[in-house]
Structure formats: C-alpha cells, structure tokens
Scaffold this active site. Sequence first.
Site, PDB file in Angstrom:
ATOM      1  N   HIS A  14      20.023  51.597  50.233  1.00  0.00           N
ATOM      2  CA  HIS A  14      20.035  50.181  50.610  1.00  0.00           C
ATOM      3  C   HIS A  14      21.441  49.672  50.911  1.00  0.00           C
ATOM      4  O   HIS A  14      21.607  48.657  51.582  1.00  0.00           O
ATOM      5  CB  HIS A  14      19.331  49.314  49.553  1.00  0.00           C
ATOM      6  CG  HIS A  14      20.142  49.018  48.345  1.00  0.00           C
ATOM      7  ND1 HIS A  14      20.004  49.713  47.157  1.00  0.00           N
ATOM      8  CD2 HIS A  14      21.094  48.097  48.115  1.00  0.00           C
ATOM      9  CE1 HIS A  14      20.831  49.219  46.247  1.00  0.00           C
ATOM     10  NE2 HIS A  14      21.509  48.236  46.809  1.00  0.00           N
TER      11      HIS A  14
ATOM     12  N   ASP B 142      11.863  52.711  46.830  1.00  0.00           N
ATOM     13  CA  ASP B 142      11.600  54.132  46.573  1.00  0.00           C
ATOM     14  C   ASP B 142      12.531  54.987  47.442  1.00  0.00           C
ATOM     15  O   ASP B 142      12.866  54.600  48.561  1.00  0.00           O
ATOM     16  CB  ASP B 142      10.135  54.458  46.889  1.00  0.00           C
ATOM     17  CG  ASP B 142       9.620  55.658  46.113  1.00  0.00           C
ATOM     18  OD1 ASP B 142      10.368  56.216  45.290  1.00  0.00           O
ATOM     19  OD2 ASP B 142       8.449  56.024  46.334  1.00  0.00           O
TER      20      ASP B 142
ATOM     21  N   GLN C  61      25.575  42.941  40.847  1.00  0.00           N
ATOM     22  CA  GLN C  61      25.927  42.952  42.262  1.00  0.00           C
ATOM     23  C   GLN C  61      27.254  43.674  42.460  1.00  0.00           C
ATOM     24  O   GLN C  61      28.206  43.456  41.731  1.00  0.00           O
ATOM     25  CB  GLN C  61      26.039  41.533  42.809  1.00  0.00           C
ATOM     26  CG  GLN C  61      24.792  40.704  42.669  1.00  0.00           C
ATOM     27  CD  GLN C  61      24.942  39.696  41.552  1.00  0.00           C
ATOM     28  OE1 GLN C  61      25.297  40.031  40.443  1.00  0.00           O
ATOM     29  NE2 GLN C  61      24.659  38.449  41.859  1.00  0.00           N
ATOM     30  N   GLY C  62      27.318  44.527  43.458  1.00  0.00           N
ATOM     31  CA  GLY C  62      28.522  45.293  43.721  1.00  0.00           C
ATOM     32  C   GLY C  62      28.505  46.674  43.098  1.00  0.00           C
ATOM     33  O   GLY C  62      29.307  47.529  43.463  1.00  0.00           O
ATOM     34  N   ASP C  63      27.598  46.901  42.131  1.00  0.00           N
ATOM     35  CA  ASP C  63      27.492  48.212  41.491  1.00  0.00           C
ATOM     36  C   ASP C  63      26.544  49.146  42.234  1.00  0.00           C
ATOM     37  O   ASP C  63      26.509  50.352  41.956  1.00  0.00           O
ATOM     38  CB  ASP C  63      26.984  48.071  40.045  1.00  0.00           C
ATOM     39  CG  ASP C  63      28.006  47.399  39.142  1.00  0.00           C
ATOM     40  OD1 ASP C  63      29.205  47.667  39.305  1.00  0.00           O
ATOM     41  OD2 ASP C  63      27.605  46.592  38.290  1.00  0.00           O
ATOM     42  N   SER C  64      25.754  48.612  43.164  1.00  0.00           N
ATOM     43  CA  SER C  64      24.774  49.417  43.898  1.00  0.00           C
ATOM     44  C   SER C  64      25.391  50.703  44.422  1.00  0.00           C
ATOM     45  O   SER C  64      26.504  50.714  44.947  1.00  0.00           O
ATOM     46  CB  SER C  64      24.236  48.626  45.099  1.00  0.00           C
ATOM     47  OG  SER C  64      23.158  47.827  44.734  1.00  0.00           O
TER      48      SER C  64
END
Length: 261
Positions: A76, A117, A211-214
């Site tokens: 994503h 997924d 947020q930002g760790d994705s």
Amino acid sequence: MTLQHMHDIDSHKDAYVSCRKHGRTAKSDDGKIVGGYNATIQQFPYQVYLIVQKGNDYYACGGSILSSRFILTAAHCLTGVSRVYIRTGSTNSGSGGNVYSTTLYTQHPQYNARTSDYDVAVVKLLQAMTLDGSNARAIKLPPSNTNIPAGTQIVVSGWGTTQENGQTSSTLMAVRVPTVATSECEKAYNSAITSRMFCAGVPEGGRDSCQGDSGGPAVSKDSGLQLGIVSFGRGCAQAGYPGVYTNVSSVRTFIKLQTGI
C-alpha cells in the site's frame, strides 16, 4: 540524489498526516512509534526510511534491507508511486547515512487494497547500497509458513507518529508488543484476518505502530527474524484494536521470486 535534496523534501512537505484504517502511510515531516522508546540505527541497522513520490506529493513509509539491492515494504506504500527515495544507516530520518533513489518496485500481484491482503512489495535498486554491518545490514527472514504463536514478542521500529494524528519527530523509535490470537483480532475488526496477516498489541492500547510506520519491520525479539510488515490498524494504539501486520512467512514465495532470498 544527494542527502541535501532528500532533506529539502522532508523540510517542505505538508505537516498534514493521513490516517487511514487500511494503511499507515504518513504525509508528514517525520514521526515515531506510539508508546515506544528512543532507538538508534545501530540497534536496528536493517531499518530504512522511505519517501515515496506520488505526483507532487511525498509520503513517508518504512522498509527493511533484504540485500544490497532489495528493500522489503508494504504494497500500500507504493500504489501510484513514481519514485522511491531510501535513506539507510541513520537514526535521523532527515539527515545522515546514505540516500538512494529508484523507480523499480513490485507489489504482490494479489494485493487487495480493500482488505489489505497480500500487503507486501519489494523495491529494487540498480545501484548497490553500502552495507557496513553496523549502521546498515540485511535482515533475515523466516521460512515459509512459520507458525507465530499468540504471545510472541515482536519489536517494531520506525519514524511513525507518536499518537494518532499526533506530533512528529525525526528520531528512530521502537516498541515491543505481543502477537494476539487471530480469532481475537477478527472479533475486534469484524472482518477476516487472513493467513497473510497476524496481529499484535496490548489489550489496553497505548503501544503500537502508527502513521509513517507502514512497510516497516516487525522482528521477533527472540529469533531476530522479520516476522511481519506494518500494514494497517484502526487508528493507532486504540484499546481493543491491535495492529495488523503482513505475515512475511506466508509471502516468502513472492519475495524469493523477486529477490532470490
């Protein structure tokens, strides 16, 4: 791209942080983990900071080093992206270390943006990254279909925000959370948690990725293997809503095909 150029991107991005249920990508300056502790890149030398370009916008994500030419992150993070900038070897997201740039990446062909997924992607660099072993080194991955029992302690690192829609910082942070049973996680989200996912968090909340760790790594405290990739969550660190991670062992075939690792 020079270190100064990437710093300029960091300095001029909007301070707005985008918090979505599906995904923890930050449109912001820098940030950090919720309820965690200050860390150094020497403790997490496999951690990298990503700035992804979508049109005229720039978003922050995390990633991990697989080898001198490959970075592991979340699918994503890369949807609609034209270029990826990577900083390695620095505790600070806005300075130091080495900076690389690439337009090459592959999202899992079965990635589903609605359900998250197969939320995994590989970034490829044409220029080999410098891996010195102390500030930058590759992370090891688990074998395919590795069992992750509830209660497994994982350490998540990154520059995501300190609270939902909260303050940001350029310093690397980390947090330790236990995995939770899939059935418990499904009840919380009232949706399927597939075999490509696992959940981790504490019932009372207060410790989580944000947020930002994705795209960043979730690593077993005991084995040192990267078990997960930060994927999504209901807000950040909310009681009763553990974070959801891509199960690395369930997507090993994809990673192997892309990287040979």
